[in-house]
Motif scaffolding. Structure first.
Motif, PDB file in Angstrom:
ATOM      1  N   LEU A  46       0.813  -1.137   0.162  1.00 32.57           N
ATOM      2  CA  LEU A  46      -0.033   0.106  -0.120  1.00 32.57           C
ATOM      3  C   LEU A  46       1.067   1.369   0.107  1.00 32.57           C
ATOM      4  O   LEU A  46       1.828   1.388   0.793  1.00 32.57           O
ATOM      5  N   PHE A  47       0.773   2.318  -0.888  1.00 30.62           N
ATOM      6  CA  PHE A  47       1.370   3.575  -1.171  1.00 30.62           C
ATOM      7  C   PHE A  47       0.352   4.544  -0.598  1.00 30.62           C
ATOM      8  O   PHE A  47      -0.709   4.587  -1.244  1.00 30.62           O
ATOM      9  N   THR A  73      10.484   4.549   0.649  1.00 32.44           N
ATOM     10  CA  THR A  73       9.655   4.421  -0.430  1.00 32.44           C
ATOM     11  C   THR A  73      10.196   5.037  -1.647  1.00 32.44           C
ATOM     12  O   THR A  73       9.944   4.130  -2.384  1.00 32.44           O
ATOM     13  N   GLY A  74      10.737   6.200  -1.801  1.00 30.90           N
ATOM     14  CA  GLY A  74      11.231   6.679  -2.735  1.00 30.90           C
ATOM     15  C   GLY A  74      12.203   5.880  -3.542  1.00 30.90           C
ATOM     16  O   GLY A  74      12.249   5.411  -4.934  1.00 30.90           O
ATOM     17  N   ASN A  75      13.159   5.157  -2.640  1.00 27.46           N
ATOM     18  CA  ASN A  75      14.092   4.270  -3.198  1.00 27.46           C
ATOM     19  C   ASN A  75      13.411   3.004  -3.624  1.00 27.46           C
ATOM     20  O   ASN A  75      13.887   2.439  -4.694  1.00 27.46           O
ATOM     21  N   LEU A  76      12.514   2.611  -3.034  1.00 21.09           N
ATOM     22  CA  LEU A  76      11.861   1.220  -3.665  1.00 21.09           C
ATOM     23  C   LEU A  76      11.098   1.898  -4.610  1.00 21.09           C
ATOM     24  O   LEU A  76      11.282   0.752  -5.902  1.00 21.09           O
ATOM     25  N   LEU A  77      10.412   2.712  -4.985  1.00 23.66           N
ATOM     26  CA  LEU A  77       9.625   3.057  -6.172  1.00 23.66           C
ATOM     27  C   LEU A  77      10.810   3.128  -7.371  1.00 23.66           C
ATOM     28  O   LEU A  77      10.462   2.732  -8.567  1.00 23.66           O
ATOM     29  N   ASP A  78      11.827   3.883  -7.028  1.00 25.54           N
ATOM     30  CA  ASP A  78      12.740   4.137  -7.838  1.00 25.54           C
ATOM     31  C   ASP A  78      13.365   2.671  -8.479  1.00 25.54           C
ATOM     32  O   ASP A  78      13.612   2.424  -9.666  1.00 25.54           O
ATOM     33  N   PHE A  79      13.577   1.653  -7.466  1.00 28.38           N
ATOM     34  CA  PHE A  79      14.326   0.559  -7.768  1.00 28.38           C
ATOM     35  C   PHE A  79      13.286  -0.174  -8.760  1.00 28.38           C
ATOM     36  O   PHE A  79      13.510  -0.920  -9.760  1.00 28.38           O
TER      37      PHE A  79
END
Length: 94
Positions: A46-47, A73-79
């Motif tokens: 969930l974001f 979260t930003g790092n995960l979304l970028d990944f």
């Protein structure tokens, strides 16, 4: 309350409990919830609009919930974005 009254030897209660916690979290997030992905097998992600990332499930007979900060979260979304485009480094694929 619900988890405290579950029979740890009755795994049939897992689906109901997971559904209860997921619905509770979604209701709590309200309008802040921006996206919901995944499945029981992979864990439900969930974001929120303020870049918080909740993950629930994927614990076999145990329900787990993790919460990541906006920077995580930003790092995960970028990944995930780079993974979708096939742009990961070799060490990131491992």
């Amino acid at each position: 309350y619900l988890a405290a009254h579950l029979d740890p030897h009755d795994t049939s209660q897992f689906d109901d409990t997971l559904s209860f916690y997921l619905n509770h979290i979604i209701k709590h997030l309200g309008e802040r919830l921006q996206n919901k992905t995944g499945s029981r097998e992979s864990g439900i992600r969930l974001f929120t609009s303020d870049n918080l990332y909740y993950r629930i499930g994927d614990g076999g007979e145990k329900i787990t919930l993790s919460l990541n900060s906006p920077s995580e979260t930003g790092n995960l979304l970028d990944f995930l974005d780079r993974k979708a485009r096939g742009e990961l480094e070799d060490w990131e694929r491992e």
